[in-house]
Design an enzyme around this catalytic site. Structure first.
Site, PDB file in Angstrom:
ATOM      1  N   ASP A   1      53.691  35.274  32.715  1.00  0.00           N
ATOM      2  CA  ASP A   1      52.881  34.081  32.985  1.00  0.00           C
ATOM      3  C   ASP A   1      53.771  32.844  33.015  1.00  0.00           C
ATOM      4  O   ASP A   1      54.410  32.502  32.022  1.00  0.00           O
ATOM      5  CB  ASP A   1      51.815  33.939  31.892  1.00  0.00           C
ATOM      6  CG  ASP A   1      50.696  32.961  32.246  1.00  0.00           C
ATOM      7  OD1 ASP A   1      50.915  32.078  33.103  1.00  0.00           O
ATOM      8  OD2 ASP A   1      49.604  33.081  31.665  1.00  0.00           O
TER       9      ASP A   1
ATOM     10  N   SER B   1      42.053  31.913  30.550  1.00  0.00           N
ATOM     11  CA  SER B   1      42.513  30.734  31.276  1.00  0.00           C
ATOM     12  C   SER B   1      41.778  29.489  30.744  1.00  0.00           C
ATOM     13  O   SER B   1      41.818  29.229  29.549  1.00  0.00           O
ATOM     14  CB  SER B   1      42.333  30.941  32.777  1.00  0.00           C
ATOM     15  OG  SER B   1      43.099  30.014  33.513  1.00  0.00           O
TER      16      SER B   1
ATOM     17  N   HIS C   1      49.987  34.964  35.497  1.00  0.00           N
ATOM     18  CA  HIS C   1      48.760  34.524  34.843  1.00  0.00           C
ATOM     19  C   HIS C   1      47.541  35.336  35.288  1.00  0.00           C
ATOM     20  O   HIS C   1      46.674  35.670  34.479  1.00  0.00           O
ATOM     21  CB  HIS C   1      48.544  33.038  35.149  1.00  0.00           C
ATOM     22  CG  HIS C   1      47.351  32.440  34.488  1.00  0.00           C
ATOM     23  ND1 HIS C   1      47.258  32.264  33.130  1.00  0.00           N
ATOM     24  CD2 HIS C   1      46.181  31.978  35.017  1.00  0.00           C
ATOM     25  CE1 HIS C   1      46.103  31.707  32.835  1.00  0.00           C
ATOM     26  NE2 HIS C   1      45.410  31.542  33.953  1.00  0.00           N
TER      27      HIS C   1
END
Length: 332
Positions: free
Chosen positions: A283, A146, A312
């Site tokens: 995602d 991330s 995600h």
């Protein structure tokens, strides 16, 4: 760029040793005491406090873990599937280092301390490099997910002499208008309702992008409280949890730094370090096609995709073969 269709074989996972109390204790150091850190904004900062964790015996080569937006340096708390004997981050084999980023709110000099001074990911890399120098580390394998994945690209660009390979999980090389728009809406919520209420709404906006429609259909259907949809109570809970542990100033500063990180194609093509880029099939924040296309600009990149309905956040909640694939790459 090459693509992995199957997980590379690794030794079978063995039961992990629980981190010792010493491993679990954060450490702090004050850096830039003699020479200030010059930020990209032109501001100079001295006496920067950095909170960090290390796992394993000190050595001149290390594995550097880069945390996500609201994460901390305590890898054992948020990534136990990856940390331990026989896992990708093995303290019996590796020296593992993770630091809270500059501008965070988990022990490092925070955005509130900086009183509105803007930061960049490059600024965070400079602080991280100073920490590694303090620890006597001269070469690193980098792994980030991330925001940590975006930050990994900054390390690749800024420290090619230091980084020997990198793993980027669930992150592109730069933010798209979609990702910037989500962050812009979150920051607007914080500015409209400072003092914590806006941060709750910002977290709710983010949580919708961290999962997928299919994931929420599986996990948040129906109602837990009569008359209140499960998804509503879930988002309320997530907003309240973040409000209790995170700082709105850090949220504003770190998301702005992520949005401003926009390396061009030519910069990415100059990266010579081997990179494993991991996309996540569902995602919606960082679509797998975007992750793959930008990673393909890096000459020595390998792409692998985690097939999960959980969006995600699948790298945290549905890792499947991901630890095997990452472990094989880091130690190949």
């Amino acid at each position: 760029m090459t693509a992995l269709s199957h997980p590379a074989p690794t030794a079978p996972l063995t039961p992990t040793d629980d981190p010792t109390p010493e491993d679990c204790a954060p450490q702090t150091v004050t850096l830039f005491r003699r020479d200030p850190l010059l930020l990209d904004s032109g501001h100079a900062l001295s006496d920067i406090q950095v909170a960090y964790h290390t796992y394993g015996e000190p050595r001149p080569d290390a594995t550097l873990v880069l945390h996500a937006l609201t994460g901390s340096s305590a890898v054992h708390e948020w990534w136990p599937e990856f940390l331990g004997r026989g896992r990708p981050l093995d303290p019996t084999r590796d020296y593992v280092v993770c630091a809270n980023v500059l501008g965070g709110c988990a022990g490092t000099t925070s955005a509130a301390d900086l009183q509105g001074t803007p930061l960049t990911l490059h600024d965070m890399v400079r602080v991280g490099r100073a920490l590694l120098e303090h620890l006597g580390v001269r070469r690193v394998r980098v792994i980030g997910s991330s925001m940590g994945g975006l930050l990994a690209y900054a390390w690749l660009l800024d420290c090619p002499d230091l980084v020997e390979r990198a793993v980027v999980i669930g992150a592109p090389a730069r933010h798209s208008p979609w990702a910037i728009g989500l962050n812009s809406a979150a920051r607007a919520a914080i500015r409209a309702a400072p003092g914590g209420e806006g941060l709750k709404v910002a977290r709710q906006i983010a949580m919708l992008s961290y999962r997928s429609p299919e994931s929420f259909a599986l996990t948040q259907s129906g109602a837990r409280v009569p008359g209140v949809p499960a998804i509503t109570s879930y988002l309320d809970h997530q907003g309240e949890k973040l409000q209790r542990r995170f700082c709105e100033h850090s949220y504003l500063t770190l998301t702005a730094a992520m949005d401003a990180f926009q390396p061009g194609d030519a910069e990415l093509r100059r990266i010579q370090t081997p990179v494993l880029a991991v996309g996540i099939s569902s995602d919606v924040l960082y679509p797998a096609a975007e992750v793959r296309a930008q990673a393909a600009l890096v000459p020595g990149s390998t792409y692998w995709e985690l097939d999960s309905v959980h969006g995600h956040d699948a790298f945290l909640m549905d890792a499947q073969d991901l630890p095997d694939v990452v472990g094989a790459f880091l130690h190949s």
